[in-house]
Design a protein around this motif. Structure first.
Motif, mmCIF file in Angstrom:
data_model
loop_
_atom_site.group_PDB
_atom_site.id
_atom_site.type_symbol
_atom_site.label_atom_id
_atom_site.label_comp_id
_atom_site.label_asym_id
_atom_site.label_seq_id
_atom_site.Cartn_x
_atom_site.Cartn_y
_atom_site.Cartn_z
ATOM 1 N N GLY A 1 73.189 81.747 57.870
ATOM 2 C CA GLY A 1 71.942 82.661 57.203
ATOM 3 C C GLY A 1 72.269 83.081 56.253
ATOM 4 O O GLY A 1 72.959 84.083 56.066
ATOM 5 N N GLY B 1 69.845 85.007 54.772
ATOM 6 C CA GLY B 1 68.757 86.562 54.229
ATOM 7 C C GLY B 1 69.211 87.739 54.822
ATOM 8 O O GLY B 1 70.824 87.466 54.994
ATOM 9 N N ILE B 2 68.247 88.501 55.259
ATOM 10 C CA ILE B 2 69.061 89.583 54.998
ATOM 11 C C ILE B 2 70.160 89.965 55.990
ATOM 12 O O ILE B 2 71.188 90.511 55.244
ATOM 13 C CB ILE B 2 67.254 90.865 54.719
ATOM 14 N N ALA B 3 70.050 89.821 57.103
ATOM 15 C CA ALA B 3 70.787 90.420 57.965
ATOM 16 C C ALA B 3 72.139 89.764 57.551
ATOM 17 O O ALA B 3 73.082 89.790 57.901
ATOM 18 C CB ALA B 3 70.407 89.019 59.144
ATOM 19 N N GLU C 1 74.726 78.571 53.988
ATOM 20 C CA GLU C 1 72.832 78.924 54.091
ATOM 21 C C GLU C 1 71.598 77.854 53.463
ATOM 22 O O GLU C 1 72.863 76.787 52.687
ATOM 23 C CB GLU C 1 72.999 80.054 52.725
ATOM 24 N N ALA C 2 71.583 77.557 54.435
ATOM 25 C CA ALA C 2 70.629 75.923 54.892
ATOM 26 C C ALA C 2 70.194 75.564 53.614
ATOM 27 O O ALA C 2 69.748 74.860 52.746
ATOM 28 C CB ALA C 2 69.585 75.599 55.400
ATOM 29 N N GLU D 1 63.715 85.200 53.866
ATOM 30 C CA GLU D 1 62.076 85.881 54.220
ATOM 31 C C GLU D 1 61.940 86.987 53.434
ATOM 32 O O GLU D 1 60.467 87.511 52.865
ATOM 33 C CB GLU D 1 61.323 86.623 55.985
ATOM 34 N N ALA E 1 58.797 90.009 52.957
ATOM 35 C CA ALA E 1 58.846 91.580 52.420
ATOM 36 C C ALA E 1 58.185 92.622 51.303
ATOM 37 O O ALA E 1 59.205 92.180 50.780
ATOM 38 C CB ALA E 1 60.023 91.628 53.517
ATOM 39 N N GLU E 2 57.788 93.128 51.441
ATOM 40 C CA GLU E 2 56.794 93.836 50.575
ATOM 41 C C GLU E 2 57.905 95.734 50.431
ATOM 42 O O GLU E 2 56.922 96.462 50.151
ATOM 43 C CB GLU E 2 55.958 93.643 49.941
ATOM 44 N N SER E 3 58.231 96.103 51.971
ATOM 45 C CA SER E 3 58.176 97.545 51.836
ATOM 46 C C SER E 3 59.414 97.467 53.701
ATOM 47 O O SER E 3 59.377 96.726 53.754
ATOM 48 C CB SER E 3 57.156 98.110 52.551
ATOM 49 N N VAL F 1 74.019 74.428 59.307
ATOM 50 C CA VAL F 1 75.044 74.498 60.442
ATOM 51 C C VAL F 1 74.188 73.306 61.655
ATOM 52 O O VAL F 1 73.169 73.821 61.884
ATOM 53 C CB VAL F 1 75.074 75.691 60.585
ATOM 54 N N ASP G 1 64.080 79.672 63.040
ATOM 55 C CA ASP G 1 65.489 78.528 62.734
ATOM 56 C C ASP G 1 66.473 78.856 63.847
ATOM 57 O O ASP G 1 66.973 78.103 64.650
ATOM 58 C CB ASP G 1 65.784 79.236 61.773
ATOM 59 N N GLY H 1 69.862 89.121 63.145
ATOM 60 C CA GLY H 1 68.651 88.592 62.664
ATOM 61 C C GLY H 1 67.980 88.716 63.359
ATOM 62 O O GLY H 1 67.708 88.897 64.233
ATOM 63 N N GLY H 2 66.610 88.232 62.414
ATOM 64 C CA GLY H 2 65.118 88.374 63.366
ATOM 65 C C GLY H 2 65.306 87.369 64.705
ATOM 66 O O GLY H 2 64.333 88.775 65.295
ATOM 67 N N GLY I 1 60.967 92.658 61.056
ATOM 68 C CA GLY I 1 61.448 93.587 60.176
ATOM 69 C C GLY I 1 62.535 94.094 59.942
ATOM 70 O O GLY I 1 63.733 94.300 59.956
ATOM 71 N N LEU I 2 62.411 94.461 58.072
ATOM 72 C CA LEU I 2 63.988 94.847 57.318
ATOM 73 C C LEU I 2 64.878 95.946 58.458
ATOM 74 O O LEU I 2 65.930 95.841 58.635
ATOM 75 C CB LEU I 2 63.805 95.276 56.591
HETATM 76 C C1 FAD Z 1 55.342 86.966 54.697
HETATM 77 C C2 FAD Z 1 56.594 88.377 55.706
HETATM 78 C C3 FAD Z 1 55.981 90.017 54.996
HETATM 79 C C4 FAD Z 1 57.213 90.453 55.681
HETATM 80 N N1 FAD Z 1 56.725 91.580 55.437
HETATM 81 C C5 FAD Z 1 57.580 92.974 55.766
HETATM 82 C C6 FAD Z 1 57.654 94.042 55.116
HETATM 83 O O1 FAD Z 1 56.921 94.149 54.459
HETATM 84 N N2 FAD Z 1 58.646 94.615 56.274
HETATM 85 C C7 FAD Z 1 59.712 94.323 56.843
HETATM 86 O O2 FAD Z 1 60.124 95.266 57.406
HETATM 87 N N3 FAD Z 1 59.098 93.670 57.311
HETATM 88 C C8 FAD Z 1 58.580 92.516 57.064
HETATM 89 N N4 FAD Z 1 58.864 91.527 57.028
HETATM 90 C C9 FAD Z 1 59.793 90.962 58.014
HETATM 91 C C10 FAD Z 1 60.874 90.413 57.477
HETATM 92 O O3 FAD Z 1 60.974 89.899 55.964
HETATM 93 C C11 FAD Z 1 62.321 90.229 58.143
HETATM 94 O O4 FAD Z 1 62.051 90.246 59.431
HETATM 95 C C12 FAD Z 1 63.758 89.686 58.176
HETATM 96 O O5 FAD Z 1 63.322 89.291 56.082
HETATM 97 C C13 FAD Z 1 64.379 88.832 58.842
HETATM 98 O O6 FAD Z 1 65.544 88.690 58.158
HETATM 99 P P1 FAD Z 1 66.773 87.774 58.881
HETATM 100 O O7 FAD Z 1 68.166 87.077 57.865
HETATM 101 O O8 FAD Z 1 66.931 87.773 60.371
HETATM 102 O O9 FAD Z 1 65.939 85.998 59.026
HETATM 103 P P2 FAD Z 1 65.332 85.086 57.482
HETATM 104 O O10 FAD Z 1 64.846 86.057 56.048
HETATM 105 O O11 FAD Z 1 64.570 84.126 58.330
HETATM 106 O O12 FAD Z 1 66.778 84.140 56.992
HETATM 107 C C14 FAD Z 1 67.450 83.247 58.087
HETATM 108 C C15 FAD Z 1 68.278 82.604 56.516
HETATM 109 O O13 FAD Z 1 68.597 81.564 57.484
HETATM 110 C C16 FAD Z 1 68.973 80.255 57.021
HETATM 111 N N5 FAD Z 1 69.453 79.469 58.097
HETATM 112 C C17 FAD Z 1 68.295 79.010 58.796
HETATM 113 N N6 FAD Z 1 68.735 77.986 59.289
HETATM 114 C C18 FAD Z 1 69.888 77.795 59.104
HETATM 115 C C19 FAD Z 1 71.179 77.074 59.637
HETATM 116 N N7 FAD Z 1 71.043 75.975 60.857
HETATM 117 N N8 FAD Z 1 72.449 76.309 58.829
HETATM 118 C C20 FAD Z 1 72.312 77.369 58.327
HETATM 119 N N9 FAD Z 1 71.400 78.252 57.592
HETATM 120 C C21 FAD Z 1 70.287 78.528 58.058
HETATM 121 C C22 FAD Z 1 67.793 79.978 56.531
HETATM 122 O O14 FAD Z 1 67.443 78.703 55.405
HETATM 123 C C23 FAD Z 1 67.375 81.641 56.258
HETATM 124 O O15 FAD Z 1 67.677 81.658 54.508
HETATM 125 C C24 FAD Z 1 58.317 90.298 56.498
HETATM 126 C C25 FAD Z 1 58.417 88.775 56.987
HETATM 127 C C26 FAD Z 1 57.449 87.644 56.180
HETATM 128 C C27 FAD Z 1 57.503 86.147 56.536
#
Ligand code: FAD
Length: 437
Positions: A11, A13-15, A34-35, A42, A57-59, A245, A274, A409-410, A416-417
């Protein structure tokens, strides 16, 4: 290469980016899978009427310094910005707009009888909320969910008119379904020793960093992703896009195509939805639709509803759940908009479904923006429109399964970031102290 890997991160994402970066920086051999064809999850950029904007996310919350610390370490320390101080508004179920009370936490007032609270809920309801200061601390303290806790301490009006719109806007879920300890850590403990929910709210607010509750990055929080990706390259982390994955265990992963990789540590860094899919759960969640408008409208220069508006469910004639007036909230957006206004409206399904056409959504968004901002916005003045869809968060996705897989991750850290980044960095540090020492 797989045999000699220290860590596989699933994955991007930010995490996942944060874990891969911290492990890579410490000299470990890491592959990030990354899939999709894009890193950031996000956190994503899009361009509307020529303006680069955050599409997700914007803040970030500034209650802790987790985001600021990371930003500084990756070279963005001087780019951290505070939002405009004018604050957000709320539109009540009867359609009346009010500034959001200043001293609350998730809409729970820190002072029930404050004028800005009475303006929203009325004197009678504020008196009921004030009863909180007379009730023994344990009342409500055992409630696991936010809704019942607020209802018992402060009454229904505080829940319906203040907490619900704020929480729906932030978490896309009703307070009745959200764990208090997850969305407001420390609140129940503070309630017990303060013997009052309002005083507990004030205590938590005082313990957080001074100033605004959120921060941003000039140019968008998506710049965190840009810099993390640059660091991955610097530290020699192998990134594979389009690498979905299928299964994981403590020793390795299997990709959709059947390829197997093994490593000393496996980190799963997925968002709630996911993660549920990977563990075989049904994730029937719907979507959050964002509609962004760039519009020429001088009547918005005065920020008629501050930095944005949370809409109480049921407000007549409005389908959006929230509107961010981005060109008021962030000075950098205003600069780039060159006199135009940037409005971002969010919709929960089933209000806007993937089946809704772009033309329909644009029309609905413009009508909603007019109603929310109290301005008659002209369709001919719209310079740009964009639509982005995100999966709604899954609640209660299965956390650690004891298989030796490290989960970040989330799915485990909540939405939230700030929380996601803090959790990811702590677990990367644990790995460096333990399995990957
Ligand atoms: C519209 C919106 C607005 C938001 N606004 C805010 C904000 O203003 N402030 C804030 O703090 N937070 C905000 N958030 C929340 C914040 O963006 C998330 O909590 C954070 O980005 C989640 O990061 P993550 O890495 O946990 O997950 P994700 O960002 O979901 O990343 C997971 C990654 O794993 C990949 N993946 C999935 N399945 C597989 C697999 N089987 N194999 C390989 N890769 C895979 C996905 O493609 C993705 O790239 C917002 C979220 C959204 C959707």
């Amino acid at each position: 290469m797989s045999g000699s890997l220290d860590a596989i991160v699933v994955g991007g994402g930010i995490a996942g980016l944060v874990v891969a970066r911290d492990l890579g920086k410490a000299g470990r051999r890491v592959v990030l899978l990354e899939a999709s064809e894009r890193l950031g999850g996000e956190v994503m950029r899009h361009t509307v009427a020529g303006i680069d904007l955050d599409a997700g996310a914007e803040s970030f919350a500034t209650k802790t310094d987790s985001v600021a610390t990371l930003a500084t370490q990756i070279g963005l320390g001087s780019e951290i910005v505070a939002p405009d101080p004018r604050g957000a508004w709320i539109i009540q179920a009867d359609g009346a707009p009010f500034p959001l009370p200043k001293t609350g936490l998730l809409g729970i007032p820190g002072t029930a009888m404050a004028k800005d609270v009475i303006d929203v809920i009325g004197t009678g309801a504020a008196l009921r909320a004030e009863l909180d200061s007379l009730l023994p601390g344990p009342i409500g303290a055992k409630e696991q969910k936010l809704g019942p806790l607020v209802r018992r301490r402060m009454g229904r009006a505080v829940l319906d008119k203040l907490v619900t719109p704020v929480v729906m806007g932030v978490h896309s879920a009703h307070p009745d379904t959200l764990d208090v300890d997850r969305v407001a850590p420390g609140l129940r403990a503070a309630l017990l020793h303060q013997n009052s929910l309002a005083r507990a709210v004030r205590e938590l607010r005082e313990s957080s960093a001074a100033g605004s509750a959120v921060g941003g990055i000039r140019g968008g929080v998506v710049r965190l992703v840009d810099e993390l990706v640059a660091d991955l390259e610097t530290y020699g982390v192998e990134v594979r896009l389009g690498a979905s994955v299928r299964s994981v265990d403590g020793t390795g992963v299997v990709l959709d195509g059947g390829e197997a990789l093994s490593a000393r540590a496996v980190v799963v860094a997925l968002g709630g939805r996911d993660s549920a899919l990977l563990s075989g759960e049904r994730a029937d969640t719907g979507v959050i639709t964002l509609a962004t408008l760039v519009i020429r409208a001088q009547e918005l220069d005065t920020a008629p509803r501050g930095t944005g508006v949370l809409v109480t469910p049921g407000a007549p004639g409005i389908r959006a759940k929230a509107l961010t007036h981005a060109s008021i909230k962030w000075a950098w957006v205003a600069e780039r908009a060159e006199g135009r206004h940037v409005l971002r409206l969010s919709y929960d399904s089933p209000v806007a479904e993937p089946a809704t056409t772009d033309a329909d959504l644009r029309q609905v968004a413009l009508a909603d923006a007019s109603a929310i901002l109290g301005a008659g916005l002209d369709p001919a003045a719209v310079d740009g429109f964009a639509r982005v869809e995100w999966a709604s968060p899954v609640r209660g996705a299965a956390p650690a399964d004891g298989s030796g897989v490290v989960r970040v991750g989330g799915a485990v850290a909540g939405r939230g970031l700030a929380g996601v980044i803090a959790d990811a960095r702590a677990k990367a540090a644990d790995l460096l102290e333990g399995a990957l020492r």
